[in-house]
Write an enzyme that holds these catalytic residues in place. Sequence first.
Site, mmCIF file in Angstrom:
data_model
loop_
_atom_site.group_PDB
_atom_site.id
_atom_site.type_symbol
_atom_site.label_atom_id
_atom_site.label_comp_id
_atom_site.label_asym_id
_atom_site.label_seq_id
_atom_site.Cartn_x
_atom_site.Cartn_y
_atom_site.Cartn_z
ATOM 1 C CD GLU A 219 -10.114 0.324 -2.719
ATOM 2 O OE1 GLU A 219 -9.054 0.835 -2.320
ATOM 3 O OE2 GLU A 219 -10.797 0.811 -3.641
ATOM 4 C CB CYS B 31 -6.892 5.507 -7.939
ATOM 5 S SG CYS B 31 -5.737 6.614 -7.107
ATOM 6 C CG ASN C 82 -3.183 7.441 -1.988
ATOM 7 O OD1 ASN C 82 -2.518 8.470 -2.048
ATOM 8 N ND2 ASN C 82 -2.650 6.245 -2.095
ATOM 9 C CG HIS D 152 -8.722 4.075 -3.338
ATOM 10 N ND1 HIS D 152 -7.978 2.980 -3.702
ATOM 11 C CD2 HIS D 152 -7.996 5.161 -3.695
ATOM 12 C CE1 HIS D 152 -6.839 3.370 -4.248
ATOM 13 N NE2 HIS D 152 -6.831 4.699 -4.249
ATOM 14 C CG PHE E 50 -0.588 13.186 -10.874
ATOM 15 C CD1 PHE E 50 0.045 14.029 -11.782
ATOM 16 C CD2 PHE E 50 0.192 12.489 -9.964
ATOM 17 C CE1 PHE E 50 1.421 14.168 -11.774
ATOM 18 C CE2 PHE E 50 1.568 12.621 -9.947
ATOM 19 C CZ PHE E 50 2.193 13.463 -10.850
ATOM 20 C CB SER F 290 -1.782 4.461 -4.543
ATOM 21 O OG SER F 290 -2.624 3.611 -5.284
#
Length: 398
Positions: A373, A287, A329, A371, A332, A61
């Site tokens: 995870e 994301c 992260n 995220h 946008f 990313s």
Amino acid sequence: MNQRQAATAAGWHEPKPTALLVLADGTALEGFGFGAGGHAVGEVCFNTAMTGYEEILTDPSYAGQIITFTFPHIGNVGTNEEDIETVNMAATPGARGVVLHSAITDPSNYRATRHLDQWLKSRGVIGLSGIDTRALTVLIREKGMPNAVIVHEPSGRFDLDALKKEAREWPGLVGMDLVPMVTSGQRFTWDESPWVWGQGYGRQDDPRYHVVALDYGIKRNILRLLASTGCKVTVVPATTAAEDIVALKPDGVFLSNGPGDPAATGEYAVPVIRKVIAHGIPTFGICLGHQMLGLAVGAKTMKMHQGHHGANHPVKDLTTGKVEITSMNHGFAVDRTTLPANTEETHVSLFDGSNCGIALKDKPAFSVQYHPEASPGPRDSHYLFDRFVGTMARHKNT
């Protein structure tokens, strides 16, 4: 006589800068280079995580970005081959450069196999240390994420005018589809489960559900958590047609994280997502996958001022009232004011109120901006993988 000349005249040793960060407005920050030599252009962001720098630097990313770590001491646990997050070990997707306050700390962790400096060299990532990262962070907070060139030249000789021109003329991430440089080139299956101390990574040998994961730049720990919740995972390239996805007879479809402008990637990804939703297949996005699910249902996305990058972002789950600390992260976001009537906002950032999650009211599809995870980060949001499995279970039994 400038400061460096005065220091030399006084007999002091003034180290010569070997690296620069040149911003699009012409600001040039001097420091000391490490990692790979050469130069790279990208968008500068800051990350507030105190741990997990290897995972951050290999997160696809971050393609197209230069990361400034606000934590001053980086490198203390070294690097190893187990904590890399990009799926393709032969490729080097992730950050284009890294900016630190202090020189890299020597590794002290028993799992370390290489010094961060050597690891960055091997991956072609340029580093710069010795600048006031607090001042750079404040600049980003006030003016937004600047385009910049990071350059490491051991001789200390720079063509500053050319670097300023390159930084000024780089178009930036708006309108840029970076997924082609990070997606997998072919379909593959995944069965590795999360790392356990003293045991390493495990294997999923008795899956109950089949998930097809669209790879826009997927992270390894996402795949591991899907495997740990009872899923056989088939990872497919970002441009895979909806008909080919349906032909795999998945119990669920996962939309992965990834870099760049979601509207640009959405040119080819959104029609596929719409067809998957129309088939009624349970769908879960993270994301970039969240942003493109938003686009697929008719919402719009927007560029953020400074983005969200760190492992300490509070998010409220509106469906339960609970607050979780999350890893983020993204530069946008889904514009919450454009969400259609058939879409429920499920999560919001407690930093700025921006949208962090949606769920469709008429289809088994949901997504989150952050995220769950982690890797790095807290584990508060692991429940979302169980929520996805629960959705598949209910759909399978109807």
